[in-house]
Design a protein around this motif. Structure first.
Motif: not given
Length: 114
Positions: A62-77, A54-60, A51-52
């Motif tokens: 084998s996991v595309r469509g099953r996994f979702t990456i996200s981020r919360d910058n306020a929580k450094n998570t 700016g929030g753009s995502t990419n996946y290998v 995840i960039t």
């Protein structure tokens, strides 16, 4: 000194779900592109999702469509929502920057088994 702490792993049956979390302490987190990686014993660590700043995502494939990456910058998570888990997803999961890695955390074990 940046510390990465991963959590949320566990034992789950095939088809189940888990949500992993990674907290980064001691850094200006929101400027960096981040990724979730996994490693099986005896194999190289591989990037599974990125995840960039700016929030753009990419996946290998084998996991595309099953996994979702996200981020919360306020929580450094960074999060990894994993659905429809398969036995081949079994690994230790880590988070880190996409380049100029921080020291790796301990990771969190994900085991998919019936």
């Amino acid at each position: 000194q940046v510390q990465l702490v991963e959590s949320g792993g566990g034992l789950v049956q095939p088809g189940g779900s888990l949500r992993l979390s990674c907290v980064a302490s001691g850094s200006i987190f929101d400027f960096f592109n981040m990724g979730w990686y996994r490693q099986i014993p005896g194999k190289q660590r591989e990037l599974v999702a990125g995840i960039t700043s700016g929030g753009s995502t990419n996946y290998v494939d084998s996991v595309r469509g099953r996994f979702t990456i996200s981020r919360d910058n306020a929580k450094n998570t960074v999060y990894l929502q994993m659905n429809s888990l398969k036995p081949e997803d079994t690994a230790v999961y880590y988070c880190n920057r996409r380049v100029n890695y921080y020291s790796w955390g301990q990771g969190t074990q994900v085991t998919v088994s019936s």
